[in-house]
Design a protein around this motif. Structure first.
Motif, PDB file in Angstrom:
ATOM      1  N   THR A  11      43.630  -9.713  -8.053  1.00 56.52           N
ATOM      2  CA  THR A  11      44.224 -10.301  -7.879  1.00 56.52           C
ATOM      3  C   THR A  11      44.573 -11.850  -8.839  1.00 56.52           C
ATOM      4  O   THR A  11      45.570 -11.701  -8.429  1.00 56.52           O
ATOM      5  CB  THR A  11      43.372 -10.772  -6.435  1.00 56.52           C
ATOM      6  OG1 THR A  11      43.976  -9.668  -5.417  1.00 56.52           O
ATOM      7  CG2 THR A  11      44.861 -12.336  -5.394  1.00 56.52           C
ATOM      8  N   CYS A  15      49.004 -11.104  -8.802  1.00 55.96           N
ATOM      9  CA  CYS A  15      49.433 -11.377  -8.421  1.00 55.96           C
ATOM     10  C   CYS A  15      50.732 -12.677  -9.128  1.00 55.96           C
ATOM     11  O   CYS A  15      50.125 -13.089  -9.798  1.00 55.96           O
ATOM     12  CB  CYS A  15      48.445 -12.321  -7.210  1.00 55.96           C
ATOM     13  SG  CYS A  15      47.985 -14.326  -8.214  1.00 55.96           S
ATOM     14  N   SER A  16      51.211 -13.275  -8.735  1.00 56.76           N
ATOM     15  CA  SER A  16      52.545 -13.625  -9.166  1.00 56.76           C
ATOM     16  C   SER A  16      52.428 -15.266  -9.499  1.00 56.76           C
ATOM     17  O   SER A  16      51.403 -16.009  -8.654  1.00 56.76           O
ATOM     18  CB  SER A  16      53.760 -13.417  -7.878  1.00 56.76           C
ATOM     19  OG  SER A  16      52.591 -14.761  -6.840  1.00 56.76           O
ATOM     20  N   GLU A  18      53.203 -18.173  -8.017  1.00 57.73           N
ATOM     21  CA  GLU A  18      53.336 -18.955  -6.766  1.00 57.73           C
ATOM     22  C   GLU A  18      52.719 -18.416  -5.642  1.00 57.73           C
ATOM     23  O   GLU A  18      51.594 -19.916  -5.682  1.00 57.73           O
ATOM     24  CB  GLU A  18      54.684 -18.899  -5.833  1.00 57.73           C
ATOM     25  CG  GLU A  18      56.013 -18.897  -6.679  1.00 57.73           C
ATOM     26  CD  GLU A  18      56.268 -18.117  -8.125  1.00 57.73           C
ATOM     27  OE1 GLU A  18      55.656 -17.437  -7.602  1.00 57.73           O
ATOM     28  OE2 GLU A  18      56.977 -18.393  -8.814  1.00 57.73           O
ATOM     29  N   ARG A  19      51.912 -17.620  -5.799  1.00 55.83           N
ATOM     30  CA  ARG A  19      51.257 -17.201  -5.153  1.00 55.83           C
ATOM     31  C   ARG A  19      49.284 -18.025  -6.056  1.00 55.83           C
ATOM     32  O   ARG A  19      48.171 -18.143  -4.810  1.00 55.83           O
ATOM     33  CB  ARG A  19      51.103 -15.599  -4.858  1.00 55.83           C
ATOM     34  CG  ARG A  19      49.215 -14.908  -3.877  1.00 55.83           C
ATOM     35  CD  ARG A  19      49.592 -15.465  -2.553  1.00 55.83           C
ATOM     36  NE  ARG A  19      48.505 -14.850  -2.090  1.00 55.83           N
ATOM     37  CZ  ARG A  19      48.190 -15.091  -1.297  1.00 55.83           C
ATOM     38  NH1 ARG A  19      48.011 -16.504  -0.407  1.00 55.83           N
ATOM     39  NH2 ARG A  19      46.865 -14.753  -0.514  1.00 55.83           N
ATOM     40  N   PHE A  20      48.989 -17.421  -6.870  1.00 57.28           N
ATOM     41  CA  PHE A  20      48.019 -18.105  -7.336  1.00 57.28           C
ATOM     42  C   PHE A  20      47.680 -18.912  -7.560  1.00 57.28           C
ATOM     43  O   PHE A  20      47.127 -19.652  -6.964  1.00 57.28           O
ATOM     44  CB  PHE A  20      47.949 -17.880  -9.011  1.00 57.28           C
ATOM     45  CG  PHE A  20      46.470 -18.208  -9.826  1.00 57.28           C
ATOM     46  CD1 PHE A  20      45.441 -17.457  -9.510  1.00 57.28           C
ATOM     47  CD2 PHE A  20      46.426 -19.434 -10.293  1.00 57.28           C
ATOM     48  CE1 PHE A  20      44.021 -17.708 -10.127  1.00 57.28           C
ATOM     49  CE2 PHE A  20      45.909 -19.663 -10.989  1.00 57.28           C
ATOM     50  CZ  PHE A  20      44.161 -19.052 -11.002  1.00 57.28           C
ATOM     51  N   GLU A  22      49.361 -21.263  -4.865  1.00 56.91           N
ATOM     52  CA  GLU A  22      48.466 -21.792  -3.516  1.00 56.91           C
ATOM     53  C   GLU A  22      47.639 -21.429  -3.537  1.00 56.91           C
ATOM     54  O   GLU A  22      47.088 -22.362  -2.294  1.00 56.91           O
ATOM     55  CB  GLU A  22      49.966 -20.566  -3.010  1.00 56.91           C
ATOM     56  CG  GLU A  22      49.466 -20.981  -1.372  1.00 56.91           C
ATOM     57  CD  GLU A  22      50.748 -19.665  -0.930  1.00 56.91           C
ATOM     58  OE1 GLU A  22      49.912 -19.258  -0.104  1.00 56.91           O
ATOM     59  OE2 GLU A  22      52.550 -20.210  -0.928  1.00 56.91           O
ATOM     60  N   SER A  23      47.123 -20.614  -3.950  1.00 57.14           N
ATOM     61  CA  SER A  23      45.554 -19.737  -3.105  1.00 57.14           C
ATOM     62  C   SER A  23      44.229 -20.322  -4.029  1.00 57.14           C
ATOM     63  O   SER A  23      43.358 -20.647  -3.640  1.00 57.14           O
ATOM     64  CB  SER A  23      45.732 -18.290  -2.688  1.00 57.14           C
ATOM     65  OG  SER A  23      46.780 -18.835  -1.446  1.00 57.14           O
ATOM     66  N   TYR A  24      44.444 -20.699  -5.476  1.00 60.04           N
ATOM     67  CA  TYR A  24      43.505 -20.549  -6.694  1.00 60.04           C
ATOM     68  C   TYR A  24      42.028 -21.617  -6.432  1.00 60.04           C
ATOM     69  O   TYR A  24      41.307 -21.391  -6.414  1.00 60.04           O
ATOM     70  CB  TYR A  24      44.020 -20.762  -7.609  1.00 60.04           C
ATOM     71  CG  TYR A  24      44.233 -22.707  -8.242  1.00 60.04           C
ATOM     72  CD1 TYR A  24      43.302 -23.243  -8.558  1.00 60.04           C
ATOM     73  CD2 TYR A  24      45.225 -23.642  -7.590  1.00 60.04           C
ATOM     74  CE1 TYR A  24      43.016 -24.739  -8.771  1.00 60.04           C
ATOM     75  CE2 TYR A  24      45.617 -24.298  -7.867  1.00 60.04           C
ATOM     76  CZ  TYR A  24      44.520 -25.052  -8.478  1.00 60.04           C
ATOM     77  OH  TYR A  24      45.044 -26.797  -8.386  1.00 60.04           O
ATOM     78  N   TRP A  27      40.155 -20.043  -3.399  1.00 57.06           N
ATOM     79  CA  TRP A  27      39.889 -19.188  -4.614  1.00 57.06           C
ATOM     80  C   TRP A  27      38.332 -19.004  -4.516  1.00 57.06           C
ATOM     81  O   TRP A  27      36.847 -18.420  -4.402  1.00 57.06           O
ATOM     82  CB  TRP A  27      40.123 -17.582  -4.791  1.00 57.06           C
ATOM     83  CG  TRP A  27      42.000 -16.639  -4.251  1.00 57.06           C
ATOM     84  CD1 TRP A  27      41.820 -16.078  -2.875  1.00 57.06           C
ATOM     85  CD2 TRP A  27      42.550 -16.304  -4.330  1.00 57.06           C
ATOM     86  NE1 TRP A  27      42.496 -16.620  -2.480  1.00 57.06           N
ATOM     87  CE2 TRP A  27      43.668 -16.330  -3.607  1.00 57.06           C
ATOM     88  CE3 TRP A  27      43.554 -16.580  -5.563  1.00 57.06           C
ATOM     89  CZ2 TRP A  27      44.749 -15.458  -4.121  1.00 57.06           C
ATOM     90  CZ3 TRP A  27      44.954 -16.176  -5.675  1.00 57.06           C
ATOM     91  CH2 TRP A  27      45.151 -15.916  -4.416  1.00 57.06           C
TER      92      TRP A  27
END
Length: 305
Positions: A11, A15-16, A18-20, A22-24, A27
């Motif tokens: 992932t 992943c994009s 934006e997604r990274f 938002e969530s790094y 994670w």
């Protein structure tokens, strides 16, 4: 847990943006918990957590606006990694790869751990439980360590300590096989009269453990010398941000010292130099000669004159 951590690693790469972004952070915390469990964790989970954490930092490095937070994250990984480096096999292998990634991408994050990192890596290089391939991997990371505290003094001190370590090991290996003064002459090039010698590489580690003297030579002495020589090769041929003074005379004298040894006895005053030791030396000489031809090549390449 192993499978989920594998998927997270994929992932991070796929992943994009934006997604990274938002969530790094979430994670990172999940994988850090796996690493903080240390040796008590399942080996498979620990190994894949190191790999996925490397993927996370590699992706984070592409976000320049997150550099400060990424460096803070990298600093939190160092302490758990030092515990994992004391393990053997795949865990140590993946842990040293992750440490290499951290030093390469976020060198400032390792600054406050500098001495601990040096001590841990040096102990692994000088361990009898590490195979040759892994030992050279540790040596390459040791060569990178001066980039954490960039200065001519940091680089010079590291290569001085490594060369003194090599010279001391050669003193033990070549008893009776060369002129007795060789080691002292090289030591005087490394530490001129009136100067204080540097601290021992990685503090004082117990060299070779409790191995029998004959087994110690093949299992510990020669592989350690080769790994430390490889460390010097990396230091001489890798980019460093500031200009440094290369100890050329000492490097050439050390290479010459090894290449001149052909296995024949030089001095009858050393009854301790048995025929078995002589045979062991002759068996290992091609490997030693090869390592020091590489060092001589790196010296010429690094000094360019």
């Amino acid at each position: 847990c192993w499978l989920g951590t594998c998927f997270l690693g994929v992932t991070f790469q796929e992943c994009s943006s934006e997604r990274f972004a938002e969530s790094y952070s979430d994670w990172f915390e999940k994988i850090l918990r796996n690493l903080q469990q240390g040796p008590s964790s399942l080996q498979l989970v620990t190994v894949v957590s190191c790999t996925s954490m490397s993927d996370l930092f590699a992706r984070l490095a592409k976000f320049l606006n997150l550099k400060k937070e990424a460096s803070s994250f990298a600093g939190r990984v160092v302490e758990p990694l030092l515990l994992l480096l004391n393990e053997n096999g795949p865990v140590a292998d993946e842990a040293i790869d992750l440490l290499r990634t951290v030093i390469k991408l976020y060198p400032s994050s390792v600054n406050r751990h500098y001495n601990k990192v040096e001590s841990t890596i040096a102990a692994k290089i000088m361990s009898t439980e590490v195979n040759v391939k892994l030992s050279k991997k540790f040596a390459r990371v040791l060569a990178m360590l001066p980039s954490v505290r960039v200065s001519e003094g940091t680089w010079s001190l590291m290569i001085q300590k490594v060369l003194i370590g090599i010279n001391n090991l050669l003193n033990d290996a070549f008893v009776g096989l060369e002129e007795e003064k060789k080691g002292r002459e090289i030591m005087m090039l490394l530490v001129p009269p009136g100067n204080d010698p540097p601290p021992v590489l990685g503090d004082q580690v117990k060299l070779g453990g409790n191995l029998h003297v004959t087994k110690k030579f093949g299992v510990f002495t020669v592989p350690t010398i080769s790994a430390l020589a490889h460390c010097c090769c990396m230091m001489l041929t890798s980019y460093y941000p500031v200009q440094v003074t290369v100890p050329g005379r000492a490097l050439i004298a050390l290479s010459r010292r090894v290449l001149l040894v052909d296995g024949s006895l030089r001095n009858k005053l050393f009854p301790s130099t048995t025929s078995l030791h002589q045979e062991l030396i002759c068996f290992e000489l091609p490997s030693l000669h090869s390592s020091f031809l590489d060092l001589l090549h790196a010296t010429i390449k690094g000094m360019r004159r």
